[in-house]
Structures are given as C-alpha cells and as structure tokens.
Design a protein around this motif. Structure first.
Motif: not given
Length: 340
Positions: A102-119
């Motif tokens: 659901t959340v679009y995230w910058d590639m160089h932005r630190p991750l803040t919690e457990n998550c599922t990641l799709e590139l």
C-alpha cells in the motif's frame, strides 16, 4: 547561450530583524547551494547519531528471482540496501519501493518497521505511481539545472512545481527571474539547458530524502522568499518538511522520487513560458520551464520523440500560483501547499 544566461546566478540571503522584516544581503547561487547541502548533511548525520542502539527488522521481499526474508537495521537500512542483497540488476532497475502492498517508499529512505517489500520498475503492470515519481523527479532536476544555468547578474528564485500529470505531456518548474521581465529563450539557450540536464543525469546520482523540522527547513531556505513562505503550510500536518538532495542541490517535495538520476534517459528542455499574475498578486511574473523525458531503457526513434517534444513545447495549463487563467479543474494538480 547568450551572455545573460551562462554560469551561476545571484540569490538573496534573508535574516530577520527585531521588527520581523527581512534584512537582505547578496550571496552567490553556489554559496546558497553549498549552505543547504552542508545543513542537509549535518542534519542527516545528527539523525543517524540519535538512533542509538541498533534494532533489527524483518523485510519480507516478494519478487524475482525468489521471495525471501532479509534481516535489516531499523531506521538505517533502505530498500536500496535490500536490493543490493538481491543483485546489481535490482539496484539499477528499481525506481521505487512498495511496502505492505500500500505505501510507496523512496529507495534511499530508511525503513522504520517490519514490512513486506516489492521493488517497482518502469515496466511493471501498473506503473502509475512509478511514472508519477519519475515525472516529479524530472521537475526537481529541472529546478536544479535552471538554478545554475544563469549568469552572476541574473537572480534565480525557484518557486514551485505542481503535482505530476503525465497526460499534460511535460514536466514543469515555475521560476521567478525578477531581472528578466521580458525574457524569451533562444533555441540555443534551450539546448544549453537540455545539455545541463543530460550532464547531471549522466553523473548517476542517488536521490536522497530527509525529513526535517519546520524550523530547520526555514533556515535552509532563508535565501528563497517563495519557499520560505510555503514551508509553514507544508509542515502544518506533521510538523515536518520532506527534502530531497541531488548532488549538492536540495529542494522540497512530498515525494516519493525515483532512485537515481541514471534512471532518467532521453530528455529535452522544450520551452519557457511567461506566467503573468493579477495586479494584486505578490509575484507579478513567473517563468514556466517545461521539458519531456523518458525512463532509461525506453527507446523511441527520433521521429516519435520529436512528436513528444513538440507537444511539450505548448504551455502546460497546470495550476499556477499566480496565473488566474491556469486550469483549476483538474484534480490531478496539487496545491502549492501540498507541493510537488
């Protein structure tokens, strides 16, 4: 390019006296850029030092070649770091990250919690958000190029760029050039701007994000009266302002942006249009710089790209901060407070 549109511009550094009125002294554009860059790096270092004890998080990667679980560092590791564990192809082709679907995230932005990641890449089945991030990034880089394109005697004050609208056919940046009231760029000047853009992209620069306080953002942009006035509205919801850095250039955007300037392929700065404000408008005129670009790997022949270029020369009717005749009906256009 003509004498007036070479080298660096001048800008103004504002400090507030006891009456709240700005006291003005001139500094060069290079000094203003270096100052923002220095403050950006200091704040980034401070935030890293404040993390304290390193905690681990689980990042469940979904995608090619296989799903896997990565153990990363909370508030330090980024989607780009995850991509590095997967291989060089992932780091070069991934423009954006999608967290928990659901959340679009910058590639160089630190991750803040457990998550599922799709590139996210430019050739995915539903590329709308990646395309918007690409268009948004192109606008920010256009501002960076325009800032350093003019000569010493020409002040360049970046104003803002509306939200990305791919259907418009051009990305844009609205810029205040107070000493050039009737500037009409020559084809050679546009070509020089395009060359500056290409040169910046070829440096293959990562696009870094940093969220800062309203107070620090105001300090960083004290030389730019337009952005200084926009910052309180931008920070109103969360108290934070999202900054992006490309090389030494720092600007404001709500993001997300793509990972690297190398992901911007064929590009052209196509036109500059004058936007005239109403008589009671604080800014009487802005220049709308427009361009068109393709992601790296998207190939078009010269004829097809020339069609896109011709379309991008036409005035983009996106919402303007001073132009009452701009298209106000398109919900895709964001307000100045929302930023680009």
């Amino acid at each position: 390019m003509k004498q007036r549109a070479l080298s660096l511009s001048k800008t103004l550094l504002l400090s507030h006296n006891s009456k709240g009125l700005p006291a003005i002294r001139c500094i060069s554009t290079k000094e203003a850029i270096d100052r923002r860059h220095h403050l950006f790096d200091l704040e980034k270092k401070r935030q890293l030092e404040n993390i304290g004890r390193i905690e681990k998080i689980e990042v469940n990667y979904k995608g090619v070649p296989n799903d896997c679980t990565l153990i990363m560092n909370k508030d330090i590791s980024t989607p780009y770091d995850c991509a590095r564990h997967l291989g060089e192809w992932h780091t070069e082709s991934s423009a954006l990250a999608l967290l928990d679907g659901t959340v679009y995230w910058d590639m160089h932005r630190p991750l803040t919690e457990n998550c599922t990641l799709e590139l996210q890449r430019f050739n995915i089945a539903e590329p709308q958000q990646v395309n918007k991030a690409f268009w948004r990034t192109c606008s920010l880089v256009l501002g960076a190029c325009a800032t350093v394109a003019f000569k010493d005697s020409v002040p360049v004050h970046l104003h803002s760029f509306p939200g990305p609208d791919i259907r418009s056919g051009s990305f844009i940046y609205d810029i205040d050039l107070p000493t050039l009231p009737d500037w009409k760029p020559t084809p050679q000047e546009l070509h020089t701007l395009s060359a500056e853009y290409v040169q910046l992209c070829r440096k293959q620069l990562p696009i870094e994000r940093l969220d800062v306080s309203q107070e620090l953002a105001l300090e960083m942009f004290v030389d730019n009266q337009h952005k200084a006035k926009q910052i309180p509205s931008i920070a109103k919801a969360t108290g934070k302002v999202s900054l992006y850095k490309v090389d030494k250039f720092v600007d404001i955007s709500k993001g997300p942006l793509i990972s690297n300037t190398a992901q911007i392929g064929r590009v052209a700065v196509t036109s500059v249009h004058a936007l005239t404000g109403s008589p009671d408008s604080e800014v009487k005129k802005l220049y709308r710089f427009q361009g068109v670009a393709l992601p790296t790997g998207v190939i078009l022949n010269h004829f097809a790209f020339s069609i896109l270029t011709e379309r991008a020369k036409k005035l983009n009717s996106a919402r303007s901060p001073i132009n009452p005749f701009a298209d106000q009906s398109n919900p895709a256009h964001e307000s100045i407070a929302a930023r680009a």
